[in-house]
Design an enzyme around this catalytic site. Structure first.
Site: not given
Length: 269
Positions: A59, A153, A41-42, A36-37, A39
């Site tokens: 995650k 966030d 940090y994960g 999915l993505g 970032g």
């Protein structure tokens, strides 16, 4: 030297933070459908639970960052999600380690994130529609604050829209704040933390309002010059963005938003 360091850092992360490919089985329980993505940090995956066939989100924390920092963030995010129980926030299923990586699984929220809605689908929100969405979002934020946390966030990629209702995801930067304290300095810090979320909500409201704005003027101007808004909407935005007296509580914002929606419904300006 700076450029060389950046290249080395990217290379180190590329080889250290390897993601799992489609159809990989993780923890003997989750089958990876897609990435999915990625970032800072994960990494997040869309997965299917093998036994139940249910879709969920997994995650994986990065390994290229400072180990103590990542472990602390992992514990903080999972601990916060464990304590939250709201229909517009994903439920935490479990946390575990697999192949020397830290993971946690959570509920998959159907829908599109607000970034896609605004920039890919190019959906337009009227002033009233923008405020209604913000009001619904604030009710979720009010619950988070009532539990003693801030999200930290609240950006358009972290808001999922499903059936015109907002869902908040990604609690990677969430943190605890104290609801009650006798220390004056601590109280100021608590209000400051809450206002981080309030500012983000103001920024998000601007994104919604600008979806209905079109101009050929090239010169950059502030939103106060570009947007034609009801005075109550402008006042609300200025308080959220700390241009005027900032808000102290989420409930105060919701009250003002409801009053503004009522004016937009009943008054032509």
């Amino acid at each position: 030297m700076s450029l060389v360091f950046k290249v080395m850092k990217r290379g180190y992360r590329f080889f250290t933070d390897r993601y799992y490919k489609r159809n990989t089985i993780i923890h003997d329980r989750y089958k990876v459908n897609s990435l999915l993505g990625i970032g800072s940090y994960g990494m997040t995956y869309l997965c299917q639970e093998i036994d139940t066939k249910k879709v969920c989100v997994l995650k994986q924390m990065t390994k290229s960052k400072n180990k103590k920092l990542i472990l602390a963030q992992y514990k903080q995010e999972t601990t916060i999600l464990e304590q939250l129980n709201h229909p517009n926030i994903p439920n935490l299923f479990e946390s575990f380690s697999f192949q020397n990586n830290h993971f946690f699984s959570m509920e998959y929220i159907k829908g599109r994130n607000l970034e896609e809605v605004l920039f890919l689908k190019e959906q337009v929100f009227t002033e009233r529609e923008s405020l209604i969405l913000i009001r619904d979002l604030l009710q979720v934020v009010d619950y988070i604050h009532s539990m003693g946390f801030i999200h930290g966030d609240i950006r358009i990629p972290n808001i999922i829209i499903n059936d015109q209702k907002p869902y908040i995801i990604d609690f990677g930067l969430a943190k605890r704040y104290m609801n009650e304290t006798s220390n004056g300095d601590s109280n100021k810090n608590n209000v400051g933390l809450l206002r981080e979320d309030f500012y983000d909500i103001g920024d998000l409201l601007l994104f919604l309002l600008y979806s209905n704005y079109h101009t050929d003027i090239k010169k950059g101007r502030s939103w106060t010059e570009e947007l034609t808004l009801h005075p109550k909407t402008s006042h609300l935005l200025k308080r959220l963005l700390r241009m005027e007296q900032p808000y102290f509580t989420t409930k105060d914002i919701i009250t003002d938003v409801n009053q503004t929606i009522d004016h937009l419904t009943n008054v032509i300006y």
